[in-house]
Design a protein around this motif. Structure first.
Motif, mmCIF file in Angstrom:
data_model
loop_
_atom_site.group_PDB
_atom_site.id
_atom_site.type_symbol
_atom_site.label_atom_id
_atom_site.label_comp_id
_atom_site.label_asym_id
_atom_site.label_seq_id
_atom_site.Cartn_x
_atom_site.Cartn_y
_atom_site.Cartn_z
ATOM 1 N N PHE A 18 -43.800 -42.784 -37.509
ATOM 2 C CA PHE A 18 -43.403 -41.658 -38.359
ATOM 3 C C PHE A 18 -44.384 -41.466 -39.514
ATOM 4 O O PHE A 18 -44.817 -40.349 -39.802
ATOM 5 N N ASN A 19 -44.736 -42.559 -40.196
ATOM 6 C CA ASN A 19 -45.590 -42.457 -41.380
ATOM 7 C C ASN A 19 -46.979 -41.933 -41.037
ATOM 8 O O ASN A 19 -47.567 -41.177 -41.809
ATOM 9 N N PHE A 20 -47.501 -42.329 -39.888
ATOM 10 C CA PHE A 20 -48.809 -41.804 -39.475
ATOM 11 C C PHE A 20 -48.703 -40.327 -39.149
ATOM 12 O O PHE A 20 -49.496 -39.509 -39.617
ATOM 13 N N ARG A 21 -47.706 -39.976 -38.349
ATOM 14 C CA ARG A 21 -47.529 -38.588 -37.903
ATOM 15 C C ARG A 21 -47.423 -37.627 -39.082
ATOM 16 O O ARG A 21 -47.998 -36.533 -39.080
ATOM 17 N N PHE A 22 -46.697 -38.027 -40.130
ATOM 18 C CA PHE A 22 -46.460 -37.115 -41.238
ATOM 19 C C PHE A 22 -47.421 -37.301 -42.407
ATOM 20 O O PHE A 22 -47.223 -36.762 -43.479
ATOM 21 N N ASN A 23 -48.491 -38.076 -42.187
ATOM 22 C CA ASN A 23 -49.513 -38.216 -43.214
ATOM 23 C C ASN A 23 -50.899 -37.903 -42.675
ATOM 24 O O ASN A 23 -51.901 -38.313 -43.259
ATOM 25 N N THR A 24 -50.933 -37.164 -41.579
ATOM 26 C CA THR A 24 -52.206 -36.680 -41.058
ATOM 27 C C THR A 24 -52.008 -35.263 -40.551
ATOM 28 O O THR A 24 -50.887 -34.775 -40.442
ATOM 29 N N SER B 188 -43.506 -34.096 -24.044
ATOM 30 C CA SER B 188 -42.066 -33.910 -24.018
ATOM 31 C C SER B 188 -41.596 -34.214 -22.600
ATOM 32 O O SER B 188 -42.365 -34.702 -21.769
ATOM 33 N N ALA B 189 -40.354 -33.904 -22.310
ATOM 34 C CA ALA B 189 -39.838 -34.161 -20.968
ATOM 35 C C ALA B 189 -40.478 -33.258 -19.931
ATOM 36 O O ALA B 189 -40.522 -33.594 -18.743
ATOM 37 N N THR B 190 -41.012 -32.108 -20.374
ATOM 38 C CA THR B 190 -41.514 -31.131 -19.412
ATOM 39 C C THR B 190 -42.995 -30.803 -19.537
ATOM 40 O O THR B 190 -43.533 -30.092 -18.686
ATOM 41 N N ALA B 191 -43.678 -31.300 -20.567
ATOM 42 C CA ALA B 191 -45.082 -30.941 -20.754
ATOM 43 C C ALA B 191 -45.796 -31.978 -21.609
ATOM 44 O O ALA B 191 -45.167 -32.760 -22.328
ATOM 45 N N ALA B 192 -47.127 -31.958 -21.508
ATOM 46 C CA ALA B 192 -47.972 -32.797 -22.353
ATOM 47 C C ALA B 192 -48.724 -31.903 -23.331
ATOM 48 O O ALA B 192 -48.998 -30.729 -23.042
ATOM 49 N N TYR B 193 -49.071 -32.452 -24.494
ATOM 50 C CA TYR B 193 -49.735 -31.705 -25.554
ATOM 51 C C TYR B 193 -50.957 -32.479 -26.032
ATOM 52 O O TYR B 193 -50.865 -33.682 -26.304
ATOM 53 N N ILE B 194 -52.076 -31.784 -26.136
ATOM 54 C CA ILE B 194 -53.315 -32.399 -26.606
ATOM 55 C C ILE B 194 -53.829 -31.595 -27.788
ATOM 56 O O ILE B 194 -54.166 -30.413 -27.652
ATOM 57 N N ALA C 246 -51.775 -46.255 -30.574
ATOM 58 C CA ALA C 246 -50.620 -45.627 -29.938
ATOM 59 C C ALA C 246 -49.404 -45.770 -30.835
ATOM 60 O O ALA C 246 -49.150 -46.855 -31.376
ATOM 61 N N ALA C 247 -48.682 -44.679 -31.045
ATOM 62 C CA ALA C 247 -47.369 -44.617 -31.702
ATOM 63 C C ALA C 247 -47.191 -45.645 -32.821
ATOM 64 O O ALA C 247 -47.731 -45.488 -33.911
ATOM 65 N N LEU C 248 -46.436 -46.718 -32.548
ATOM 66 C CA LEU C 248 -46.120 -47.698 -33.587
ATOM 67 C C LEU C 248 -47.356 -48.402 -34.118
ATOM 68 O O LEU C 248 -47.407 -48.795 -35.288
ATOM 69 N N GLN C 249 -48.386 -48.581 -33.269
ATOM 70 C CA GLN C 249 -49.631 -49.189 -33.742
ATOM 71 C C GLN C 249 -50.292 -48.315 -34.809
ATOM 72 O O GLN C 249 -50.917 -48.826 -35.734
ATOM 73 N N CYS C 250 -50.157 -47.001 -34.649
ATOM 74 C CA CYS C 250 -50.732 -46.071 -35.632
ATOM 75 C C CYS C 250 -49.931 -46.055 -36.935
ATOM 76 O O CYS C 250 -50.480 -45.758 -38.008
ATOM 77 N N GLY C 251 -48.635 -46.339 -36.833
ATOM 78 C CA GLY C 251 -47.751 -46.235 -37.980
ATOM 79 C C GLY C 251 -46.555 -45.355 -37.723
ATOM 80 O O GLY C 251 -45.788 -45.067 -38.641
ATOM 81 N N TYR D 100 -46.496 -30.434 -30.148
ATOM 82 C CA TYR D 100 -45.266 -31.241 -30.178
ATOM 83 C C TYR D 100 -45.664 -32.711 -30.204
ATOM 84 O O TYR D 100 -46.584 -33.123 -29.482
ATOM 85 N N VAL D 101 -44.987 -33.505 -31.040
ATOM 86 C CA VAL D 101 -45.262 -34.938 -31.121
ATOM 87 C C VAL D 101 -43.957 -35.714 -31.002
ATOM 88 O O VAL D 101 -43.037 -35.531 -31.808
ATOM 89 N N ASP D 102 -43.882 -36.565 -30.001
ATOM 90 C CA ASP D 102 -42.779 -37.511 -29.854
ATOM 91 C C ASP D 102 -43.168 -38.757 -30.645
ATOM 92 O O ASP D 102 -44.166 -39.421 -30.326
ATOM 93 N N LEU D 103 -42.419 -39.090 -31.675
ATOM 94 C CA LEU D 103 -42.793 -40.183 -32.572
ATOM 95 C C LEU D 103 -42.840 -41.539 -31.883
ATOM 96 O O LEU D 103 -43.412 -42.484 -32.415
#
Length: 308
Positions: free
Chosen positions: A108-114, A149-155, A101-106, A123-126
């Motif tokens: 920002f660095n995880f999100r932008f390196n996969t 996000s505040a109004t929806a989930a993304y899979i 989950a989030a920080l456990q994955c890394g 949409y990805v909330d960091l």
């Protein structure tokens, strides 16, 4: 509640588990926002959190299917969304390789390196996402990226299976796909799609040195940050596929960092509102088999990552 009972019926029928994995049932109300396939293709399946400047991955080859599902509403958390999907994957005989989950994955660095599919479909909330990857003994793989996000989930679901029979006419080349730039000003694009391609930037060939400018996009970013001191922008570098993945990630990160430093030094932007990262060639917007496509893939994007 699960949208269909396909997975249960397949398991009860005694069909091979690999077949069952092809019918992952999404949550009730889920809407397919993006569905694209590459056959054959390759996918760097993350198998560990971000470490030592990269996301460890196992490269799988075959038929690649990439989907984004959107669930409207504020009900389910990312864990509540992921848990039943994880259960289906393990029941289908897949071995979990990474579950974080989030920080456990890394973060920002995880999100932008996969591999993350483009917005506005994904949409990805960091600070609020979960990732899972799994493989089977048959050389197949699957990954799930869940955020909201505040109004929806993304899979986001990426699956790798056996390649089909694809015939490419001799001498043919795929058409270049020009990246779609959000309409309107930089501010409008950030507000509506969350990203903007800084298409006016100029770098020395094969280097991270930013040209002298001036660049209107940087003026616009600096003005936007001053008008919205509570927000943060990530500068994300991208390259074509010439060279190694590690080398391209380093180059793309250095180019994004050059843009950040120029914003701070020449435009008096607040460093605390900026981040820089690089994805190398992992998020193309065009085919790397053509000169036009490679040129389109060499870019820096501004991504709105925080509105708090």
């Amino acid at each position: 509640m699960i949208r269909t009972l396909a997975i249960c019926l397949l398991l009860l029928s005694g069909l091979p588990l690999a077949v069952a994995a092809q019918d992952i049932a999404m949550p009730a109300g889920a809407r397919l926002a993006l569905d694209q396939q590459t056959d054959p293709g390759s996918y760097a399946l993350p198998i560990a959190p971000f470490q030592d400047g990269r996301v460890p991955a196992e490269v799988l080859e075959g038929r690649i299917q990439e989907q984004v599902w959107r669930v409207a509403g504020q009900g389910l958390t990312t864990l509540q969304l992921l848990a039943p999907l994880r259960k289906q994957i393990t029941a289908a005989g897949y071995e979990i390789r990474l579950d974080c989950a989030a920080l456990q994955c890394g973060g920002f660095n995880f999100r932008f390196n996969t591999r993350v599919l483009p917005g506005p479909e994904m949409y990805v909330d960091l600070t609020n996402f979960r990732f899972l990857s799994a493989t089977s003994g048959a050389g197949q793989g699957i990954s799930l990226l869940v955020s909201r996000s505040a109004t929806a989930a993304y899979i986001q679901m990426i699956r790798v299976g056996k390649a089909g029979n694809v015939t490419v006419p001799e001498g043919s080349t795929p058409p270049a796909v020009v990246p779609v730039q959000p309409q309107g000003s930089l501010a409008q694009a950030l507000e509506t799609t969350g990203r903007f391609i800084l298409s006016d930037l100029d770098f020395e060939t094969g280097a991270s040195t930013l040209g002298p400018g001036p660049f209107k996009s940087l003026t616009d970013i600096a003005n936007y940050l001053r008008q919205h001191p509570e927000r943060k922008i990530a500068l994300v570098g991208h390259t074509d596929s010439v060279g190694s993945l590690e080398g391209n990630i380093n180059l793309s990160r250095k180019r994004a960092t050059s843009v950040l430093e120029r914003l701070v030094s020449a435009h008096d932007a607040n460093r605390a509102q900026l981040e820089a990262g690089g994805m190398g060639y992992l998020a193309p917007v065009a085919s790397n088999l053509t000169a036009e496509g490679r040129d389109a893939n060499r870019r820096v994007e501004a991504v709105l990552v925080s509105t708090e």
